[in-house]
Enzyme design. Structure first.
Site, PDB file in Angstrom:
ATOM      1  N   HIS A 363     -26.690  -4.813 -20.915  1.00  0.00           N
ATOM      2  CA  HIS A 363     -25.286  -5.239 -20.921  1.00  0.00           C
ATOM      3  C   HIS A 363     -24.455  -4.609 -22.020  1.00  0.00           C
ATOM      4  O   HIS A 363     -23.303  -5.008 -22.221  1.00  0.00           O
ATOM      5  CB  HIS A 363     -25.181  -6.763 -21.070  1.00  0.00           C
ATOM      6  CG  HIS A 363     -25.743  -7.528 -19.928  1.00  0.00           C
ATOM      7  ND1 HIS A 363     -24.963  -7.994 -18.889  1.00  0.00           N
ATOM      8  CD2 HIS A 363     -27.004  -7.908 -19.644  1.00  0.00           C
ATOM      9  CE1 HIS A 363     -25.732  -8.633 -18.032  1.00  0.00           C
ATOM     10  NE2 HIS A 363     -26.982  -8.596 -18.462  1.00  0.00           N
ATOM     11  N   LYS A 554     -10.776 -13.318 -23.544  1.00  0.00           N
ATOM     12  CA  LYS A 554     -12.151 -12.828 -23.727  1.00  0.00           C
ATOM     13  C   LYS A 554     -12.516 -13.081 -25.173  1.00  0.00           C
ATOM     14  O   LYS A 554     -11.644 -13.400 -25.989  1.00  0.00           O
ATOM     15  CB  LYS A 554     -12.239 -11.332 -23.403  1.00  0.00           C
ATOM     16  CG  LYS A 554     -11.123 -10.488 -24.049  1.00  0.00           C
ATOM     17  CD  LYS A 554     -11.162  -9.029 -23.615  1.00  0.00           C
ATOM     18  CE  LYS A 554     -10.463  -8.742 -22.319  1.00  0.00           C
ATOM     19  NZ  LYS A 554     -11.314  -8.139 -21.313  1.00  0.00           N
ATOM     20  N   ARG A 555     -13.803 -12.942 -25.524  1.00  0.00           N
ATOM     21  CA  ARG A 555     -14.170 -13.056 -26.924  1.00  0.00           C
ATOM     22  C   ARG A 555     -13.306 -12.099 -27.750  1.00  0.00           C
ATOM     23  O   ARG A 555     -12.925 -11.020 -27.282  1.00  0.00           O
ATOM     24  CB  ARG A 555     -15.654 -12.733 -27.103  1.00  0.00           C
ATOM     25  CG  ARG A 555     -16.580 -13.813 -26.568  1.00  0.00           C
ATOM     26  CD  ARG A 555     -16.417 -15.129 -27.299  1.00  0.00           C
ATOM     27  NE  ARG A 555     -16.981 -15.070 -28.620  1.00  0.00           N
ATOM     28  CZ  ARG A 555     -18.135 -15.644 -28.983  1.00  0.00           C
ATOM     29  NH1 ARG A 555     -18.834 -16.340 -28.111  1.00  0.00           N
ATOM     30  NH2 ARG A 555     -18.584 -15.537 -30.214  1.00  0.00           N
ATOM     31  N   LYS A 560     -12.533  -4.777 -28.074  1.00  0.00           N
ATOM     32  CA  LYS A 560     -11.707  -5.252 -26.961  1.00  0.00           C
ATOM     33  C   LYS A 560     -10.211  -5.092 -27.266  1.00  0.00           C
ATOM     34  O   LYS A 560      -9.373  -5.232 -26.387  1.00  0.00           O
ATOM     35  CB  LYS A 560     -12.035  -6.711 -26.653  1.00  0.00           C
ATOM     36  CG  LYS A 560     -13.485  -6.911 -26.147  1.00  0.00           C
ATOM     37  CD  LYS A 560     -13.809  -8.390 -25.956  1.00  0.00           C
ATOM     38  CE  LYS A 560     -15.265  -8.666 -25.646  1.00  0.00           C
ATOM     39  NZ  LYS A 560     -15.648  -8.400 -24.245  1.00  0.00           N
ATOM     40  N   THR A 661     -15.881  -8.965 -16.698  1.00  0.00           N
ATOM     41  CA  THR A 661     -15.894  -9.755 -15.463  1.00  0.00           C
ATOM     42  C   THR A 661     -14.599 -10.557 -15.352  1.00  0.00           C
ATOM     43  O   THR A 661     -14.155 -10.864 -14.251  1.00  0.00           O
ATOM     44  CB  THR A 661     -17.108 -10.717 -15.439  1.00  0.00           C
ATOM     45  OG1 THR A 661     -17.226 -11.321 -16.726  1.00  0.00           O
ATOM     46  CG2 THR A 661     -18.387  -9.987 -15.095  1.00  0.00           C
ATOM     47  N   LYS A 665     -11.830 -11.472 -12.182  1.00  0.00           N
ATOM     48  CA  LYS A 665     -11.262 -12.797 -11.880  1.00  0.00           C
ATOM     49  C   LYS A 665      -9.747 -12.718 -11.818  1.00  0.00           C
ATOM     50  O   LYS A 665      -9.112 -13.318 -10.934  1.00  0.00           O
ATOM     51  CB  LYS A 665     -11.728 -13.818 -12.932  1.00  0.00           C
ATOM     52  CG  LYS A 665     -13.245 -14.023 -12.912  1.00  0.00           C
ATOM     53  CD  LYS A 665     -13.773 -14.732 -14.157  1.00  0.00           C
ATOM     54  CE  LYS A 665     -15.299 -14.564 -14.241  1.00  0.00           C
ATOM     55  NZ  LYS A 665     -15.844 -14.944 -15.559  1.00  0.00           N
TER      56      LYS A 665
HETATM   57  C1  F58 Z   1     -21.179  -8.718 -21.797  1.00  0.00           C
HETATM   58  N1  F58 Z   1     -22.089  -8.929 -22.881  1.00  0.00           N
HETATM   59  C2  F58 Z   1     -20.505  -7.364 -21.844  1.00  0.00           C
HETATM   60  N2  F58 Z   1     -23.136 -10.272 -24.419  1.00  0.00           N
HETATM   61  O1  F58 Z   1     -19.861  -7.185 -23.099  1.00  0.00           O
HETATM   62  C3  F58 Z   1     -19.493  -7.300 -20.711  1.00  0.00           C
HETATM   63  O2  F58 Z   1     -18.890  -6.039 -20.663  1.00  0.00           O
HETATM   64  C4  F58 Z   1     -20.197  -7.580 -19.391  1.00  0.00           C
HETATM   65  O3  F58 Z   1     -19.267  -7.708 -18.360  1.00  0.00           O
HETATM   66  C5  F58 Z   1     -20.978  -8.884 -19.479  1.00  0.00           C
HETATM   67  O4  F58 Z   1     -21.870  -8.849 -20.570  1.00  0.00           O
HETATM   68  C6  F58 Z   1     -21.782  -9.154 -18.233  1.00  0.00           C
HETATM   69  O5  F58 Z   1     -22.534  -8.029 -17.886  1.00  0.00           O
HETATM   70  C7  F58 Z   1     -22.188 -10.142 -23.440  1.00  0.00           C
HETATM   71  O6  F58 Z   1     -21.514 -11.076 -23.065  1.00  0.00           O
HETATM   72  C8  F58 Z   1     -23.390 -11.398 -25.118  1.00  0.00           C
HETATM   73  O7  F58 Z   1     -22.666 -12.373 -25.066  1.00  0.00           O
HETATM   74  C9  F58 Z   1     -24.647 -11.427 -25.967  1.00  0.00           C
HETATM   75  C10 F58 Z   1     -24.979 -12.822 -26.418  1.00  0.00           C
HETATM   76  C11 F58 Z   1     -26.181 -12.838 -27.333  1.00  0.00           C
HETATM   77  C12 F58 Z   1     -26.040 -11.932 -28.506  1.00  0.00           C
HETATM   78  C13 F58 Z   1     -25.702 -10.550 -28.078  1.00  0.00           C
HETATM   79  C14 F58 Z   1     -24.506 -10.493 -27.132  1.00  0.00           C
END
Ligand code: F58
Length: 818
Positions: A363, A554-555, A560, A661, A665
């Site tokens: 990811h 988003k975060r 970003k 994602t 949406k």
């Molecule tokens: C996200 N990763 C990607 N990681 O940033 C985003 O582009 C993608 O659409 C999504 O995954 C789904 O594939 C992400 O959300 C985390 O939250 C992890 C949580 C645990 C620590 C490392 C990051």
């Protein structure tokens, strides 16, 4: 054996539901209606709905058991499932019945749905993706179990005080959780620490015994996941840690009560809290313990089920194990250990099972996000697993050496153990070596994966690498959260789209129809009014529903580029103050949590509040522009924002957002996107058509080239007077009255380093925003684009993603539940 399942089937009409709600009040909650609180009613209704879910669930389990179908075992440290009442009513087709059942109960269904506190068992995109995938697996009748962790405290709640983020513990379980079923008959022991003993038997075979220093028990809580418009109901199995022995008896007998209780507390800390980090993983021992704990429970559980009816050698034929990022990568050595040390397979047979069952989804490409664990820590915690990892590595490096002789640099790059002074276990390498398929989450990301972080691996095993572009569930993110749009769409093309999202394309024929555009517009307006009313009542914030709702949710992360958005807002504000109005009034909505230790992200939130205040205080600007920071972005608030958005901000530095994602949406709900060629934006633009997407900025290749050539942000400022003014405004304290130094860290970083090329993309971004404003001024053509965005977004259903996984990676097929 007690038979009679059919008599136990609960009925789906309002009268039966009402009857059951009252029974639940009496017999589960010991209340009678006139003293029931809202929480009592919420619990009673949810329990009544749960009975209806359980009935389907039991039929599904029975069908799977009788027919021994290959099932997906989805391993994810996070599931951001969102509130359950609404989505379960939707899946069961019980919305109207529930509404009627609550008549003259003193409350309404909407109030009870609003009352539910969502389980925040994830950080962001990755956790939410896992939840969408569980929904699609059930909807597509694919047998699946999602294993994860039952955190007692999920992602923190975000408060805003004086413009700063303040974290509050998420006590989501405090009012009870009606959606989980604790399985008392199942528990697994998980060891930590200690040492191993090696012993040769009389046939010369080596046996290894791991003698852990401490043992924790895992107990499962199951959450049903109902498919939409089908009987299939799968479940999430969330593991909770408890002490192995209630008391350490030895300690207790000598009167050391505290020492006895101490071990118990330590065990139960394991599943206390979700690490609130996005993008960069926490290198904390407890996090590693969590990861090992849940994969060990999950795999022991699979083996328990398997060996009750088949030989252990059928593991890979029975289970398709999917690793959601590297967080569950310890499944690799753990499965090897269970197969060899506990079930007596030899190395080659065990490795064959691993290789045929496990697959890995990546990811992220961000180097700081690639998980590595210090070898000494892992050795201390999981000595047997490190032995196994070393052996996997030895065999693997032999294979590399045979293919690429005399290439030591390559061996060092590819080793499962990284050595830069200290030694690290590289979890992505471990996952890759063991997997039959490795996929990225959008076409661009999957390509970059094979060109950058896993390049050597893709060269060695090109056939293992593939792409599955992410998707989102149209049940939650359209049907449930945008009922007005759903009704309009269903009226126009029938309800088939909810399970077959490509059918949205039939909307294209209405895109030019003025009458249909009017109705489309009315839906958006009503959604915007509803969001504005909620912002006012829940947070005292002002949004103007007649303005464009321009949203970035988003975060908060520098890659970003929420700060790029803010620079543009400042530019608009400054122009308005000078009498320049582009004719498009905007309410800019920003929402998202910052990791608690990510100071720069928190400062960006503070800056947003400073700017919002300056705009709101200025009578020349506040009726034309608003900046609203929506607090506590989570699934519930997301469901309010997507339906109300006109413009979707997807402005990450190209090459850095794996997929995104939220972008999908927004598009599904008829927002137009302003975005870079990053992640799934590329595919969204292809799908909706370049004319209906506001593209700007450097490509991933240009970003790399620009950095390589030596990027100097000052040159951007020098050639762009407006950019220079915007930066100067921040530096001058315009948004931090009385404290000019407050935002200096942001200014300094942009001016001297700007690692995410915010300044390099600023002008192109402003130009794209000018095109947005221009388009906004012609409502008919904006509405047409909006309709076409929805109509052409069918590809972004998680049903499509899951079908691809099922066909190309898992090789499983649907099972009809009797
Ligand atoms: C996200 N990763 C990607 N990681 O940033 C985003 O582009 C993608 O659409 C999504 O995954 C789904 O594939 C992400 O959300 C985390 O939250 C992890 C949580 C645990 C620590 C490392 C990051």
């Amino acid at each position: 054996m007690i038979e009679g399942a059919d008599e136990s089937r609960p009925r789906g009409d309002a009268k039966a539901l009402r009857h059951d709600v009252i029974r639940k009040l009496y017999f589960e909650l010991a209340k009678f209606p006139s003293v029931a609180t809202r929480n009592d009613l919420y619990l009673a209704l949810s329990l009544a709905v749960r009975d209806r879910l359980l009935h389907r669930w039991v039929s599904s389990a029975r069908t799977y058991l009788e027919n021994q179908h290959r099932a997906v075992i989805y391993l994810s440290a996070e599931y951001l499932i969102g509130p359950q009442l609404g989505s379960n009513l939707l899946a069961l087709g019980l919305h109207d019945a529930a509404r009627m059942a609550l008549e003259d109960s003193g409350t309404t269904l909407d109030e009870l749905v609003e009352h539910e506190e969502e389980p925040g068992l994830g950080n962001g995109g990755l956790g939410r993706l896992a939840a969408c995938y569980m929904d699609s697996l059930a909807t597509l009748d694919l047998p699946a179990v999602g294993h994860g962790l039952r955190y007692e405290f999920g992602i923190f709640d975000q408060d805003i005080r004086d413009g700063w983020q303040v974290e509050r513990t998420d006590r989501w379980l405090r009012r009870g959780n009606p959606w989980e079923v604790r399985r008392y008959e199942i528990e697994h022991s998980v060891g930590f620490g200690g040492n191993t003993e090696h012993e040769l038997d009389e046939h010369g075979r080596m046996h290894v015994h791991w003698l852990p220093e401490r043992v924790v028990k895992g107990i499962p809580y199951d959450v049903p996941v109902a498919g939409y418009g089908t009987q299939t109901t799968n479940f999430l199995r969330l593991w909770s840690a408890v002490a192995d022995e209630e008391f350490n008896l030895d300690a207790f007998q000598v009167g050391e009560y505290w020492r006895a209780v101490d071990a118990k507390i330590r065990s139960e800390n394991l599943t206390k809290v979700l690490y609130p980090n996005d993008s960069s993983p926490a290198g904390k021992q407890l996090r590693l313990e969590q990861q090992y704990f849940f994969v060990s429970c999950a795999l022991q559980d699979c083996i328990r089920l398997l060996t009750s009816r088949a030989p252990i050698r059928q593991f890979a034929d029975t289970f398709a194990v999917q690793l959601n990022d590297t967080h569950p990568a310890l499944a690799v050595p753990e499965l090897m250990r269970l197969l060899m040390d506990v079930h007596g397979l030899g190395w080659d047979d065990a490795w064959d099972q691993v290789r045929r069952s496990i697959a890995y989804t990546n990811h992220t490409l961000l180097p700081e996000a690639l998980e590595v664990w210090p070898l000494p820590l892992m050795q201390r915690l999981l000595p047997r697993h490190v032995e196994i990892i070393f052996e996997i590595n030895r065999r693997f490096l032999d294979e590399v050496r045979a293919r690429f002789p005399d290439d030591d640099a390559r061996l060092r790059r590819m080793s499962l153990i990284g050595e830069d002074g200290d030694k690290w276990v590289r979890m992505a390498h471990l996952a890759t070596v063991a997997s039959h398929h490795i996929n990225g989450v959008a076409a661009l990301h999957s390509r970059l994966l094979t060109e950058t972080v896993l390049r050597d691996f893709a060269e060695l095993w090109p056939e293992r690498f593939t792409n599955v572009t992410n998707g989102v569930t149209p049940r939650r993110f359209v049907a449930l959260s945008n009922p007005r749009l759903s009704d309009l769409v269903t009226e126009a093309i029938g309800e088939g789209w909810i399970k077959d999202l490509d059918r949205l394309r039939e909307l294209e024929k209405h895109a030019n129809d003025a009458g249909f555009q009017d109705r489309w517009h009315a839906v958006k307006r009503a959604n915007k009014q509803e969001l504005a009313a909620w912002l006012r009542s829940a947070h005292g914030l002002t949004a103007d529903p007649s303005a464009m709702f321009d949203a970035q949710c988003k975060r908060i992360h520098e890659y970003k580029r929420q700060h790029l958005n803010l620079l543009h807002v400042i530019a608009l504000w400054d122009r308005l103050r000078r009498g320049i109005d582009d004719g498009a009034a905007r309410t800019v909505l920003i929402a998202g949590k910052a990791a608690p230790a990510y100071h720069r992200a928190k400062l960006i939130i503070r800056l947003a509040h400073g700017i919002a205040e300056a705009i709101a205080e200025d009578p020349r600007t506040r009726d034309r522009l608003r900046l609203v920071f929506v607090p506590d972005f989570n699934v519930k608030t997301a469901q309010r924002i997507y339906p109300a958005a006109d413009l979707s901000e997807q402005i990450s530095t190209a090459g850095m957002e794996a997929s995104g994602t939220g972008n999908m949406k927004f598009t599904l709900n008829g927002a137009l996107t302003i975005g870079t060629l990053d992640g799934a934006n590329v595919e969204i633009r292809e799908a909706v058509g370049a004319d209906h997407f506001f593209l700007f900025g450097m490509t991933a290749e240009e970003v790399t080239a620009r950095k390589r050539a030596g990027y100097r942000p000052q040159e951007e400022i020098a050639r762009d007077p407006e950019l220079s003014r915007v930066i100067e405004l921040i530096a001058s304290g315009a948004f931090s009255p009385g404290d000019r130094g407050l935002f200096m860290p942001i200014v300094d970083d942009l001016v001297h380093r700007d690692p995410f090329l915010v300044l390099a993309d600023f002008r192109a971004y402003c130009e794209a925003q000018a095109r947005v404003s221009h388009a906004w001024r012609t409502p008919a053509s904006w509405l047409r684009s909006s309709i076409l965005n929805t109509a052409r977004a069918g590809k972004f259903s998680s049903d499509r993603s899951i079908s691809e996984y099922a066909e190309n990676i898992w090789r499983i097929s649907p099972v009809t539940i009797r």
